[in-house]
Design an enzyme around this catalytic site. Structure first.
Site, PDB file in Angstrom:
ATOM      1  N   ASP A 143       0.923  -1.115   0.076  1.00  0.00           N
ATOM      2  CA  ASP A 143      -0.174   0.094   0.166  1.00  0.00           C
ATOM      3  C   ASP A 143       0.835   1.155  -0.047  1.00  0.00           C
ATOM      4  O   ASP A 143       1.844   1.299   0.725  1.00  0.00           O
ATOM      5  CB  ASP A 143      -0.775  -0.009   1.120  1.00  0.00           C
ATOM      6  CG  ASP A 143      -1.918  -1.096   1.244  1.00  0.00           C
ATOM      7  OD1 ASP A 143      -2.285  -1.550   0.203  1.00  0.00           O
ATOM      8  OD2 ASP A 143      -2.358  -1.518   2.332  1.00  0.00           O
ATOM      9  N   ASP A 188      -0.600  -3.491  -4.232  1.00  0.00           N
ATOM     10  CA  ASP A 188      -2.058  -3.701  -3.427  1.00  0.00           C
ATOM     11  C   ASP A 188      -2.660  -2.210  -3.538  1.00  0.00           C
ATOM     12  O   ASP A 188      -2.922  -1.992  -4.765  1.00  0.00           O
ATOM     13  CB  ASP A 188      -1.989  -4.100  -1.891  1.00  0.00           C
ATOM     14  CG  ASP A 188      -3.139  -4.517  -1.435  1.00  0.00           C
ATOM     15  OD1 ASP A 188      -4.076  -4.639  -2.316  1.00  0.00           O
ATOM     16  OD2 ASP A 188      -3.097  -5.033  -0.368  1.00  0.00           O
ATOM     17  N   ASP A 242      -5.442   3.194   1.650  1.00  0.00           N
ATOM     18  CA  ASP A 242      -6.462   2.129   2.577  1.00  0.00           C
ATOM     19  C   ASP A 242      -6.509   2.514   3.976  1.00  0.00           C
ATOM     20  O   ASP A 242      -5.623   2.837   4.640  1.00  0.00           O
ATOM     21  CB  ASP A 242      -5.491   0.654   2.332  1.00  0.00           C
ATOM     22  CG  ASP A 242      -5.727  -0.172   1.197  1.00  0.00           C
ATOM     23  OD1 ASP A 242      -6.386   0.505   0.209  1.00  0.00           O
ATOM     24  OD2 ASP A 242      -5.459  -1.166   1.196  1.00  0.00           O
ATOM     25  N   ARG A 284     -12.054  -0.286  -6.791  1.00  0.00           N
ATOM     26  CA  ARG A 284     -11.756   0.482  -5.516  1.00  0.00           C
ATOM     27  C   ARG A 284     -11.477   1.760  -5.634  1.00  0.00           C
ATOM     28  O   ARG A 284     -10.332   2.082  -5.309  1.00  0.00           O
ATOM     29  CB  ARG A 284     -10.629  -0.367  -4.714  1.00  0.00           C
ATOM     30  CG  ARG A 284     -11.042  -1.799  -4.414  1.00  0.00           C
ATOM     31  CD  ARG A 284      -9.976  -2.556  -3.676  1.00  0.00           C
ATOM     32  NE  ARG A 284     -10.344  -3.978  -3.283  1.00  0.00           N
ATOM     33  CZ  ARG A 284      -9.516  -4.605  -2.733  1.00  0.00           C
ATOM     34  NH1 ARG A 284      -8.624  -4.505  -1.877  1.00  0.00           N
ATOM     35  NH2 ARG A 284     -10.080  -6.092  -2.417  1.00  0.00           N
TER      36      ARG A 284
END
Length: 367
Positions: A161, A190, A194, A243
């Site tokens: 991330d 990824d 987040d 996302r």
């Protein structure tokens, strides 16, 4: 699956067209920019001021960033860390102290508060090195680039991330950043942004998120619904598979963002999440809003958005797209003040203002 196409909405509602920003486009000095004023949900819950009122130090390595955190009198002593140069694995090591809890291989902001990290001079680039915020509050990150952080391959950092927050995080403002990858999960990456395990009151503003399989999530699973109160405004999402973001429970507000080439899905509201989606411009994308890959429904309130060459899937047991004619399915009350730019101006405004090394300019509401 059968897909239908929604062409560009020709005009924005007149009532929303008059709600334009009146802030001035300007570049700020590092000192005034570091202070800044948090917007969105980061301005709630007591506000987000970062290191305002504390010492200012300069760092050109990850180790020096950790040393600055560890040199404070306590873990909540305010500090502004001005960063210049390339921060990578070779210059980032663990530093110990009573006011910090750091680690090698990433920038660790753990069990601390009242910190600003801001890029200055020729710019700050975190190369293959992620920023991790855990059990912390009142954090500001501005004017930095975080790129190519991987969870597999070599080197790895931060679970892949770019910026990640987890476990009892409160009041984080991330502004004028570039968050970049060079592929999806199969290439070792990824998420770009987040949040999980009880992370709340966060704003992402005037930033770019590009070339990633996953833009970001709020909630690590359908049962992780302790997160929320997130604002996304004046950001560019470009060449993202999905996302943008994924919401599992909680409340989020997206306004005046530019979404280009969302390849599989965009704002994925599920598991009871509520998304307020105002005056965003979606272009050359598919399934930009709805509930996807689950039968646990989420909800949305929409107004003033433009859907320019957006394709929509047909509904099924795990696919509930908001389009081709998106209608609100809930009502979201926003506790902070904000002003909307006209939607047709959003691509131009975002191209001038979003990202690192843009002088931290903000919208003046004009095209």
């Amino acid at each position: 699956m059968k897909r239908t196409v929604a062409r560009r909405i020709p005009a924005v509602l007149a009532a929303l067209a008059v709600a334009t920003s009146t802030s001035v486009v300007l570049a700020m000095s590092p000192a005034s920019a570091a202070a800044g004023t948090a917007t969105g949900y980061a301005s709630a819950n007591g506000g987000t001021t970062g290191g305002q009122g504390g010492a200012t130090v300069r760092a050109n390595t990850g180790t020096k960033i950790h040393e600055a955190l560890c040199s404070r009198a306590s873990s909540d002593t305010p500090i502004t860390i001005e960063v210049e140069g390339t921060i990578n694995h070779g210059n980032t090591s663990k530093v110990s102290g009573n006011s910090c809890d750091t680690a090698a291989g990433l920038i660790e902001l753990k069990r601390i508060s009242n910190v600003t990290i801001i890029g200055v001079g020729s710019g700050a680039v975190f190369d293959q090195l992620g920023i991790h915020i855990r059990e912390s509050r009142n954090i500001i990150i501005r004017n930095v680039t975080v790129r190519n952080v991987k969870k597999s391959g070599s080197p790895t950092s931060n679970g892949g991330d770019a910026i990640a927050m987890e476990r009892n995080v409160r009041n984080v403002w991330v502004d004028h950043t570039d968050l970049l990858a060079s592929g999806g999960e199969s290439a070792g990456y990824d998420g770009l942004f987040d949040m999980k395990d009880n992370t709340q009151y966060v704003t992402l503003s005037y930033s770019t998120l590009r070339n990633s399989g996953r833009g970001g999530l709020v909630g690590s699973s359908e049962s992780d619904q302790s997160n929320g109160f997130i604002t996304y405004h004046h950001n560019l999402y470009q060449n993202i598979d999905s996302r943008a973001p994924l919401l599992r429970g909680g409340t989020a507000h997206m306004y005046n963002n530019h979404y280009v080439s969302l390849n599989e899905s965009g704002i994925n509201s599920r598991a009871g999440a509520k998304a307020k989606v105002d005056n965003n411009y979606f272009k050359n994308s598919r399934d930009v809003l709805g509930t996807f890959y689950t039968d646990q429904a989420g909800y949305w309130q929409v107004s003033g958005n433009i859907f320019d060459n957006v394709t929509w899937s047909s509904p099924d047991s795990e696919t509930n797209p908001a389009g081709p004619d998106p209608k609100s399915t809930t009502t979201v009350n926003i506790p902070y003040s904000y002003k909307l730019d006209q939607t047709n101006c959003v691509p131009n405004i975002v191209s001038r203002t979003a990202g690192a090394n843009t002088g931290m300019k903000e919208s003046d509401g004009t095209c």
